[in-house]
Design a protein around this motif. Structure first.
Motif, short mmCIF file in Angstrom:
data_model
loop_
_atom_site.label_atom_id
_atom_site.label_comp_id
_atom_site.label_asym_id
_atom_site.label_seq_id
_atom_site.Cartn_x
_atom_site.Cartn_y
_atom_site.Cartn_z
N LYS A 1 0.85 -1.19 0.00
CA LYS A 1 0.00 0.00 0.00
C LYS A 1 0.88 1.24 0.00
O LYS A 1 2.02 1.20 0.46
CB LYS A 1 -0.88 0.01 1.25
CG LYS A 1 -1.72 -1.23 1.46
CD LYS A 1 -2.45 -1.15 2.79
CE LYS A 1 -3.29 -2.38 3.03
NZ LYS A 1 -4.01 -2.31 4.35
N PRO A 2 0.35 2.37 -0.46
CA PRO A 2 1.14 3.61 -0.38
C PRO A 2 1.62 3.92 1.03
O PRO A 2 2.71 4.48 1.20
CB PRO A 2 0.15 4.66 -0.90
CG PRO A 2 -0.71 3.92 -1.86
CD PRO A 2 -0.88 2.55 -1.25
N ASP A 3 0.84 3.55 2.04
CA ASP A 3 1.25 3.79 3.43
C ASP A 3 2.47 2.98 3.83
O ASP A 3 3.07 3.23 4.89
CB ASP A 3 0.10 3.47 4.39
CG ASP A 3 -0.97 4.55 4.39
OD1 ASP A 3 -2.04 4.30 4.96
OD2 ASP A 3 -0.73 5.63 3.81
N ASP A 4 2.85 2.00 3.04
CA ASP A 4 4.05 1.22 3.32
C ASP A 4 5.32 1.94 2.87
O ASP A 4 6.43 1.46 3.14
CB ASP A 4 3.98 -0.14 2.64
CG ASP A 4 2.87 -1.01 3.18
OD1 ASP A 4 2.18 -1.68 2.37
OD2 ASP A 4 2.68 -1.04 4.41
N THR A 5 5.19 3.05 2.20
CA THR A 5 6.34 3.80 1.73
C THR A 5 7.17 4.30 2.90
O THR A 5 6.66 4.97 3.81
CB THR A 5 5.89 4.99 0.87
OG1 THR A 5 5.25 4.50 -0.31
CG2 THR A 5 7.07 5.87 0.47
N ALA A 6 8.44 3.95 2.90
CA ALA A 6 9.34 4.32 4.00
C ALA A 6 10.74 3.79 3.69
O ALA A 6 10.92 3.01 2.74
CB ALA A 6 8.85 3.73 5.31
N GLN B 1 21.88 -0.29 6.91
CA GLN B 1 21.89 1.08 6.40
C GLN B 1 20.54 1.56 5.88
O GLN B 1 20.39 2.74 5.62
CB GLN B 1 22.93 1.22 5.27
CG GLN B 1 22.44 0.79 3.91
CD GLN B 1 22.31 -0.72 3.74
OE1 GLN B 1 22.50 -1.50 4.67
NE2 GLN B 1 21.98 -1.13 2.53
N GLY B 2 19.58 0.69 5.73
CA GLY B 2 18.27 1.09 5.24
C GLY B 2 18.12 0.92 3.74
O GLY B 2 19.08 1.09 2.98
N THR B 3 16.92 0.58 3.33
CA THR B 3 16.60 0.46 1.91
C THR B 3 15.23 1.10 1.67
O THR B 3 14.30 0.90 2.45
CB THR B 3 16.63 -1.02 1.46
OG1 THR B 3 16.43 -1.11 0.06
CG2 THR B 3 15.61 -1.88 2.19
N GLN B 4 15.14 1.90 0.62
CA GLN B 4 13.93 2.67 0.36
C GLN B 4 12.87 1.82 -0.33
O GLN B 4 13.16 1.15 -1.34
CB GLN B 4 14.26 3.87 -0.53
CG GLN B 4 13.05 4.70 -0.95
CD GLN B 4 12.47 5.49 0.20
OE1 GLN B 4 13.19 6.15 0.94
NE2 GLN B 4 11.14 5.45 0.34
N VAL B 5 11.67 1.86 0.21
CA VAL B 5 10.51 1.23 -0.42
C VAL B 5 9.51 2.34 -0.75
O VAL B 5 9.12 3.10 0.13
CB VAL B 5 9.86 0.19 0.51
CG1 VAL B 5 8.53 -0.30 -0.07
CG2 VAL B 5 10.80 -0.98 0.73
N THR B 6 9.13 2.43 -2.00
CA THR B 6 8.16 3.42 -2.44
C THR B 6 7.03 2.72 -3.15
O THR B 6 7.26 1.96 -4.10
CB THR B 6 8.81 4.46 -3.38
OG1 THR B 6 9.92 5.08 -2.71
CG2 THR B 6 7.80 5.53 -3.77
N VAL B 7 5.81 2.95 -2.66
CA VAL B 7 4.64 2.32 -3.25
C VAL B 7 3.78 3.42 -3.86
O VAL B 7 3.31 4.31 -3.16
CB VAL B 7 3.83 1.53 -2.20
CG1 VAL B 7 2.66 0.81 -2.87
CG2 VAL B 7 4.73 0.54 -1.48
N SER B 8 3.59 3.35 -5.16
CA SER B 8 2.79 4.36 -5.85
C SER B 8 1.33 3.93 -5.93
O SER B 8 1.02 2.74 -6.02
CB SER B 8 3.35 4.59 -7.25
OG SER B 8 3.25 3.41 -8.02
N SER B 9 0.46 4.91 -5.90
CA SER B 9 -0.98 4.60 -5.94
C SER B 9 -1.50 4.55 -7.37
O SER B 9 -0.82 4.91 -8.31
CB SER B 9 -1.76 5.66 -5.15
OG SER B 9 -1.48 6.95 -5.66
#
Length: 120
Positions: free
Chosen positions: A86-91, A112-120
């Motif tokens: 879901k878009p709310d999972d973007t982080a 170190q972190g990895t970017q997750v971006t969920v587009s609607s």
């Protein structure tokens, strides 16, 4: 213990990603591993946790039924399979090793972190 997170990316809503956390160090199996995430302007929050050698798991309510955490101590990896995104999972998603806990302060080692971006 050193941790390396990978697998993030851009995905459409309803899609899936598999994050991986690779650990170095012979004591990896002693530690619980948690996945946390932090969205812009928000506090870091727990997503899922898996214990060390006798796996117990915890999932945040917001991801239950959509996300599965697993580990392979022989390979030194912890995976986070994320479905129905879901878009709310973007982080930015972080893996961490430490005590079996939902609190970031209880984890001593961080990737170190990895970017997750969920587009609607």
């Amino acid at each position: 213990v050193q941790l390396q997170a990978s697998g993030g990316g851009l995905v459409q809503a309803g899609g899936f990603l598999r994050l991986s956390c690779a650990a170095s160090g012979s004591t990896f199996s002693r530690y619980a591993v948690g996945w946390f995430r932090q969205a812009p302007g928000k506090e870091r929050e727990v997503v899922a946790v898996i214990s060390g050698s006798t796996p117990s798991t915890f999932y945040a309510d917001s991801v239950k039924g959509r996300i599965t955490i697993s580990r392979d101590n022989a390979k030194g990896t912890v995976s986070l399979q994320m479905n129905s995104l879901k878009p709310d999972d973007t982080a930015v998603y972080y893996c961490a090793a430490g005590a079996y806990s939902v609190r970031p302060d209880d984890y001593n080692y961080w990737g170190q972190g990895t970017q997750v971006t969920v587009s609607s």
